[in-house]
Design an enzyme around this catalytic site. Structure first.
Site: not given
Length: 262
Positions: A28, A50, A78, A80, A83, A85, A87, A132, A193, A204, A224-225
């Protein structure tokens, strides 16, 4: 509309040949150059990445995916998808042609069926259950007058019926999923975490440690973080990999396939 048949490999999920694949690092970051620099820095400590919406809005997104695949990395797109179906199906087909490993879609029935029917390769389709970053109050605001666990389980069952491979789910719902959903379900768990009492709060809300998530039955953990913002990201990734390996060994499964790794 009749349900599409499951992916050809769904009954016997692809085995994890390396437990390091359980850790998915969330790239990210704002641009492809920053992403490549992080990948170089993390070296062999991370095998699965990701790439999400932030990078998708930046130049060089697809070139980054190709670069990761050329380096032998696994890629979780990722985005998500949500739209009409047709597309969503077209978007899945484009990503499937790039041999990405995971794609996320929203858990609407017709969207799930269209996405599952569109892929031709080994790409796994994962339905988002409940983000989450949402708690009970947020779900009420969105109009979901039900228990979060009930919603997650319902979407997981419908995802498999639609021909998808698994779900993205908070660790807090994992034990119930493993107890009540089919064994073939692949579970990807964000909001991970490591224990850090000094870590600043973030967006989160439904979180879990790596050890707890593996014990509950997670196949893959998205982090991630805690890695990205560490003073030494490679060392942080290595520490989480060790925690995952210990948790898997404690669970007594060794290297196992998604969905059969309890």
């Amino acid at each position: 509309m009749p349900a599409h048949p499951p992916h050809p490999d769904a009954a016997v999920p692809t085995a994890l040949t390396d437990d390091r694949d359980r850790l998915i690092f969330a790239l990210d970051v704002p641009d492809a150059a920053s992403a490549r620099a992080l990948v170089e820095r993390l070296a062999d400590h991370v095998t699965f990445y990701k790439v999400g919406l932030e990078l998708a809005m930046s130049p060089g997104y697809f070139e980054l995916i190709d670069w990761l695949k050329a380096r032998g990395k696994k890629v979780f797109v990722d985005v998500k998808l949500f739209d009409v179906p047709a597309t969503v199906a077209a978007a899945v087909a484009r990503l499937d042609a790039r041999a990405v490993d995971f794609i996320t879609i929203h858990g609407n029935q017709s969207i799930m069926e269209a996405a599952a029917a569109a892929r031709r390769g080994d790409t796994r389709i994962l339905a988002v259950t409940a983000l989450t970053s949402l708690d009970r109050g947020d779900m009420t605001d969105l109009g979901f007058d039900c228990d979060i666990g009930d919603l997650v389980l319902s979407r997981a069952r419908r995802a498999l019926t639609a021909g998808c491979d698994g779900v993205v789910s908070s660790g807090l719902e994992l034990e119930r999923l493993r107890r009540e959903a089919p064994d073939t379900l692949v579970t990807v768990t964000p909001g991970i975490r490591p224990v850090d009492n000094d870590a600043p709060p973030d967006d989160q809300k439904r979180v879990m440690t790596p050890t707890m998530a593996i014990a509950a039955g997670a196949d893959h953990l998205v982090v991630g973080r805690p890695i990205r913002e560490a003073d030494d990201p490679a060392a942080a990734a290595a520490a989480i990999q060790q925690e995952i390996a210990t948790a898997v060994a404690t669970r007594g499964t060794g290297v196992a396939g998604p969905g059969s790794s309890r």
